[in-house]
Design a protein around this motif. Structure first.
Motif, PDB file in Angstrom:
ATOM      1  N   ARG A 451      -2.568   5.927   3.168  1.00 32.20           N
ATOM      2  CA  ARG A 451      -2.812   6.782   2.279  1.00 32.20           C
ATOM      3  C   ARG A 451      -3.612   6.843   2.029  1.00 32.20           C
ATOM      4  NH1 ARG A 451       0.307   2.431  -2.524  1.00 32.20           N
ATOM      5  NH2 ARG A 451      -2.282   0.945  -1.238  1.00 32.20           N
ATOM      6  N   ASP A 481       2.721   6.851   1.687  1.00 34.73           N
ATOM      7  CA  ASP A 481       2.706   6.783   0.726  1.00 34.73           C
ATOM      8  C   ASP A 481       3.511   8.045   0.624  1.00 34.73           C
ATOM      9  OD1 ASP A 481       0.974   8.962   0.637  1.00 34.73           O
ATOM     10  OD2 ASP A 481       0.334   8.018  -1.093  1.00 34.73           O
ATOM     11  N   THR A 484       1.778  10.964   2.597  1.00 32.26           N
ATOM     12  CA  THR A 484       1.016  10.717   3.844  1.00 32.26           C
ATOM     13  C   THR A 484       1.422  11.534   4.667  1.00 32.26           C
ATOM     14  OG1 THR A 484       1.040   8.570   3.437  1.00 32.26           O
ATOM     15  CG2 THR A 484       0.486   8.877   5.698  1.00 32.26           C
TER      16      THR A 484
END
Length: 523
Positions: A451, A481, A484
């Protein structure tokens, strides 16, 4: 020295410990950051790429093993506090002239067993909601046991039952409040995860060194009352007498600090056990103050504190052995986890570390590259002593022989509580790539928090490329997440990315999903 002075000294030691611990963490973090920024002329060569190992299971049913360890460790802490709490309950009951009542002794013991909750929470890396739920269940369950014990005692002695017997349940809560409020306050002060690594050893040193002012005042009064000592007091003054006492007391504090650090590095106890001893000391001393001040049994209070301090460690060691915690850990293959991440996201990395790496330590050792974002989670008693003595450079990998020595000394054995340790590697800019590759070659599973990776922030690109070459993709878990960029991951890792387990975390409480993915990858 009266009981009031001792109580003030102990309370001040706890409060000062929090302040000093925050200062130590700040200075330690800066020392690690400064060491990382020191450049070397030649970078260590990266080991040549090798053929990928077959993607086969390296352990049995890790989920079942972890559940068994959690139950055993929890039972060991409850058993420890029960055995140590019973003599303290009997001593308190005798000091207060309450008469002997088995039910009341049991009630006090159950109150002291509540101290096992934070010990269990630290050992098992429990989330806050489970800690609160465990506290509620423990309080209600112990109150019910206390009530049943009172009813059984009445039946044995032949007293008739009445509805007033049910007042024992709220009585238990009153006893717990009166017995535990001070210890609970001390525990709350030292509870933050960032402080746990430095609180025990800081508190041990300050508790000893803080006696210097009291000892100095008493020595001054004694000398001033004698014909021989009066000239010395007039010559040295109060400051001189204090220094006369502070030097040997400071030396004793230093010996205590070195002893704790040495015992920790010798694996005589774990970080959780050291913290548990500190919390038990806080509880025992608070009960001792009650006996000392309220009931004026000074000798009993002193014997109780000394006896409980000496008893807790051996009893806990026996409980861990008796319940098979250590034997189970030593009989089970211990897969090694390598934790990688994009640097610079301290809070997010700490949350992932608390829920994944801390839980994995019930299964096997954890390795990682140290950095300021997790120093509060990785500092231990040995690191503390190195920083305090100006030997922080010993933690850094600066050469190939140094890296080989660190790899050869990886701590892969369980501690006396069945948990494994974290092996952190502090690296310079010229050594981190060779170090992380060597750790990949020794890892059974890798979790990488990607992330925050972007086109302008591609700090983990090297690690992704090396993982694609050296580790079966089934052993890798990537934490992502919704922001990304998967295209960057695809470009860095290659076509094998489709076989990698990807866990998308949008909330911190979802971190257990990453742990479950790791268990599937290794099991």
């Amino acid at each position: 020295m009266n009981g009031g002075e001792l109580s003030v000294h102990f309370t001040n030691s706890v409060l000062v410990t929090v302040i000093v611990a925050l200062f130590v963490l700040w200075r330690y973090r800066r020392a690690i950051l400064g060491g990382m920024m020191q450049g070397d002329s030649l970078a260590l060569p990266v080991p040549a790429a090798t053929l990928l190992a077959p993607d086969s299971a390296v352990a049995g049913d890790l989920a079942a093993y972890e559940r068994s360890m959690r139950w055993r460790i929890s039972a060991a802490w409850l058993l420890t506090t029960a055995i140590c709490g019973l003599p303290m309950a009997i001593a308190y009951q005798w000091a207060g002239n309450f008469g002997f009542s088995p039910a009341y002794s049991l009630g006090l013991t159950l109150c002291y067993m509540i101290a096992a909750l934070p010990m269990i929470a630290v050992s098992l890396a429990l989330p806050p909601l489970r800690i609160i739920g465990g506290c509620i269940v423990m309080m209600l369950g112990f109150a019910l046991i206390f009530l049943l014990a009172g009813m059984l005692q009445r039946a044995i002695i032949g007293r008739p039952f009445s509805w007033q017997i049910f007042g024992m349940a709220p009585l238990f809560f009153d006893i717990a409040r009166n017995q535990l409020w001070m210890a609970a306050l001390f525990c709350v002060c030292s509870w933050p995860v960032r402080l746990r690594g430095v609180v025990p050893i800081t508190f041990a040193a300050l508790l000893v060194f803080g006696l210097a002012p009291f000892a100095g005042s008493r020595l001054t009064a004694l000398l001033a009352d004698t014909e021989f000592g009066t000239p010395w007091v007039m010559t040295l003054g109060l400051d001189g007498v204090f220094m006369l006492i502070a030097l040997p007391v400071g030396w004793l504090a230093w010996l205590r600090l070195r002893r704790l650090a040495g015992d920790y590095e010798a694996k005589r106890f774990s970080d959780a056990q050291l913290l548990a001893r500190t919390w038990w000391l806080m509880l025992v001393v608070s009960i001792g103050f009650d006996i000392f001040i309220a009931y004026e049994h000074r000798v009993l209070a002193l014997l109780l504190v000394v006896g409980e301090i000496a008893l807790f460690g051996p009893v806990n060691h026996w409980a861990m052995q008796r319940l098979g915690v250590v034997g189970l850990a030593e009989s089970q293959p211990a897969p090694t986890l390598l934790l990688l991440r994009v640097f610079g996201y301290t809070a997010r990395t700490e949350r992932l570390f608390d829920r994944v790496a801390a839980r994995w330590r019930l299964i096997g050792p954890v390795t990682m590259i140290a950095a300021p974002d997790v120093t509060a989670r990785t500092i231990d008693a040995g690191d503390y002593l190195r920083w305090l003595t100006g030997r922080i450079d010993e933690l850094f990998v600066t050469s190939r022989p140094g890296l080989d020595a660190r790899l050869a000394s990886l701590d892969l054995r369980p501690d006396p509580d069945g948990r494994y340790r974290l092996n952190e590697f502090c690296c310079r800019d010229s050594t981190w790539q060779a170090t992380v590759v060597e750790l990949m070659l020794r890892a059974d599973a890798v979790i990488m928090d990607v992330r925050g990776i972007t086109l302008t922030r591609r700090g983990c690109e090297f690690e992704l490329q090396q993982l694609a070459q050296r580790l079966p993709p089934g052993r890798l878990v990537l934490v992502t997440d919704e922001q990304t960029d998967k295209a960057i991951l695809q470009a860095a890792f290659g076509p094998g990315l489709s076989e990698v387990r990807m866990v998308e975390l949008r909330r911190s409480w979802q971190a257990d999903r990453a742990f479950d993915a790791l268990v599937e990858a290794v099991g």
